[in-house]
Design an enzyme around this catalytic site. Sequence first.
Site, mmCIF file in Angstrom:
data_model
loop_
_atom_site.group_PDB
_atom_site.id
_atom_site.type_symbol
_atom_site.label_atom_id
_atom_site.label_comp_id
_atom_site.label_asym_id
_atom_site.label_seq_id
_atom_site.Cartn_x
_atom_site.Cartn_y
_atom_site.Cartn_z
ATOM 1 C CE LYS A 101 -4.083 -1.823 2.314
ATOM 2 N NZ LYS A 101 -3.763 -3.208 1.981
ATOM 3 C CG ASP A 135 -3.149 -4.026 -1.629
ATOM 4 O OD1 ASP A 135 -3.119 -4.858 -2.549
ATOM 5 O OD2 ASP A 135 -2.908 -4.314 -0.430
ATOM 6 N NE ARG A 186 -5.441 -7.881 -5.746
ATOM 7 C CZ ARG A 186 -4.647 -7.332 -4.842
ATOM 8 N NH1 ARG A 186 -4.970 -6.198 -4.242
ATOM 9 N NH2 ARG A 186 -3.504 -7.907 -4.540
HETATM 10 P P1 FDA Z 1 -19.182 -9.429 -0.585
HETATM 11 O O1 FDA Z 1 -18.717 -8.492 0.473
HETATM 12 O O2 FDA Z 1 -20.526 -9.192 -1.196
HETATM 13 O O3 FDA Z 1 -19.104 -10.897 -0.017
HETATM 14 C C1 FDA Z 1 -19.515 -12.036 -0.753
HETATM 15 C C2 FDA Z 1 -19.438 -13.247 0.171
HETATM 16 O O4 FDA Z 1 -18.069 -13.468 0.536
HETATM 17 C C3 FDA Z 1 -20.156 -13.063 1.497
HETATM 18 O O5 FDA Z 1 -21.490 -13.414 1.395
HETATM 19 C C4 FDA Z 1 -19.348 -13.971 2.394
HETATM 20 O O6 FDA Z 1 -19.720 -15.317 2.203
HETATM 21 C C5 FDA Z 1 -17.954 -13.819 1.890
HETATM 22 N N1 FDA Z 1 -17.213 -12.748 2.590
HETATM 23 C C6 FDA Z 1 -16.855 -11.553 2.080
HETATM 24 N N2 FDA Z 1 -16.135 -10.845 2.976
HETATM 25 C C7 FDA Z 1 -16.072 -11.625 4.074
HETATM 26 C C8 FDA Z 1 -15.478 -11.450 5.344
HETATM 27 N N3 FDA Z 1 -14.814 -10.333 5.655
HETATM 28 N N4 FDA Z 1 -15.588 -12.445 6.242
HETATM 29 C C9 FDA Z 1 -16.250 -13.592 5.936
HETATM 30 N N5 FDA Z 1 -16.837 -13.814 4.741
HETATM 31 C C10 FDA Z 1 -16.762 -12.843 3.836
HETATM 32 N N6 FDA Z 1 -10.308 -3.745 -1.420
HETATM 33 C C11 FDA Z 1 -9.819 -2.516 -1.690
HETATM 34 O O7 FDA Z 1 -10.512 -1.519 -1.488
HETATM 35 N N7 FDA Z 1 -8.535 -2.389 -2.183
HETATM 36 C C12 FDA Z 1 -7.747 -3.464 -2.451
HETATM 37 O O8 FDA Z 1 -6.617 -3.315 -2.923
HETATM 38 C C13 FDA Z 1 -8.276 -4.755 -2.175
HETATM 39 N N8 FDA Z 1 -7.541 -5.882 -2.396
HETATM 40 C C14 FDA Z 1 -8.147 -7.122 -2.320
HETATM 41 C C15 FDA Z 1 -7.461 -8.257 -2.726
HETATM 42 C C16 FDA Z 1 -8.110 -9.480 -2.756
HETATM 43 C C17 FDA Z 1 -7.372 -10.696 -3.231
HETATM 44 C C18 FDA Z 1 -9.484 -9.574 -2.379
HETATM 45 C C19 FDA Z 1 -10.229 -10.854 -2.450
HETATM 46 C C20 FDA Z 1 -10.134 -8.460 -1.922
HETATM 47 C C21 FDA Z 1 -9.487 -7.232 -1.866
HETATM 48 N N9 FDA Z 1 -10.140 -6.098 -1.418
HETATM 49 C C22 FDA Z 1 -9.584 -4.851 -1.659
HETATM 50 C C23 FDA Z 1 -11.397 -6.209 -0.635
HETATM 51 C C24 FDA Z 1 -12.637 -6.030 -1.492
HETATM 52 O O9 FDA Z 1 -12.756 -4.709 -1.916
HETATM 53 C C25 FDA Z 1 -13.902 -6.401 -0.712
HETATM 54 O O10 FDA Z 1 -14.033 -5.536 0.380
HETATM 55 C C26 FDA Z 1 -13.918 -7.835 -0.186
HETATM 56 O O11 FDA Z 1 -13.398 -8.716 -1.121
HETATM 57 C C27 FDA Z 1 -15.356 -8.274 0.153
HETATM 58 O O12 FDA Z 1 -16.149 -8.195 -0.985
HETATM 59 P P2 FDA Z 1 -16.593 -9.476 -1.866
HETATM 60 O O13 FDA Z 1 -16.258 -9.186 -3.271
HETATM 61 O O14 FDA Z 1 -16.019 -10.712 -1.347
HETATM 62 O O15 FDA Z 1 -18.172 -9.454 -1.816
#
Ligand code: FDA
Length: 310
Positions: A101, A135, A186
């Site tokens: 970051k 990130d 990403r």
């Molecule tokens: P959503 O939040 O809708 O979740 C979908 C499902 O995933 C949920 O129903 C649950 O089952 C599961 N889930 C999600 N989060 C969970 C948690 N905390 N605990 C338990 N279960 C959970 N953001 C950003 O702003 N800058 C960045 O650089 C990054 N980098 C990054 C790298 C990688 C590899 C990932 C996977 C994510 C990020 N993020 C990020 C975070 C991203 O923006 C987001 O906040 C999270 O991935 C949660 O969103 P989902 O897409 O999973 O969907």
Amino acid sequence: MYSGSKAFFFALSRSAMLKRLASRYGLATSESFASRFIAGETIEAAIDASRRLQSQGFQITLDYLGESVMTLEAAAVATREYERMIGIIQGAGIERNISLKLTQLGIDVDRATCVDNLRRILEPAARHEFFVRIDMENSPYTERTLEIFETLWDQQYRHLGVALQAYLYRTEADVRRMNELGARVRLVKGAYKERASVAYQQNGEVNSAFVRLARVLLDEGTYPALATHDPGVIDEVRAYAAAQGIARDRFEFQMLYGIRRDLQVSLLAAGHRMRVYVPFGREWFPYFMRRLGERPANVAFVLRALAGER
Ligand code: FDA
């Protein structure tokens, strides 16, 4: 909707006092909950976790936790830690892929020093064929992050990628901007509390934006990483890639350490590339708070853990 809890945990994540307490308290003593999301406090613990993941067929990226440093000394310490990490990862023989970051490297203190710090990491990284992902942090940093990315890209640092957030209205243009360079993106939904003037507020809107942007990246991007744990969104992305005849080795899915391991395994079994983001280090508190804010059920999990239940 989780925006209320997201705002609450975002505010907590920025509390300097809580952050200090958490670092002092230590991950080991809070093993029952924070360690579900964080691979450990040391690089050695993160390497062990990475070896386990790689032996199961996953790819990894290592993230040395830390952000929002307010002095040049702290930024220099983080930079040295990344340089040290590069050496240790090489020796360990695990995959050479790291995430970082810019607020950890001092962007809030002095932009030029932040760029120098990043270059100090990128030089050995490029020599030893590491891939480095920047990130994306909250919206005040978006443009600065992309400008710094472009500066270094122009200086021929090409093992470099960036993250873009589907919830920001501007991201459609940023995806095009990165695709024109040929840079690896990403795509994430976005983890910070943002205002309605800059970002979609409803889950449905964020999900639609993610799928729309993922399609553009699959069609025109360079080896995009689709980083989400959302099964519905993942199904749409897979269906689109299959319909367009986009081979499975032209993109990858990414998920966070400890989240939706079932889905990680099933995507791998279906022949997809799956990279796990492996965070480690003593500065785990803001990262952990964002994970709690994403899912209110996690709070119950923490409370149960605090009460001694497993
Ligand atoms: P959503 O939040 O809708 O979740 C979908 C499902 O995933 C949920 O129903 C649950 O089952 C599961 N889930 C999600 N989060 C969970 C948690 N905390 N605990 C338990 N279960 C959970 N953001 C950003 O702003 N800058 C960045 O650089 C990054 N980098 C990054 C790298 C990688 C590899 C990932 C996977 C994510 C990020 N993020 C990020 C975070 C991203 O923006 C987001 O906040 C999270 O991935 C949660 O969103 P989902 O897409 O999973 O969907």
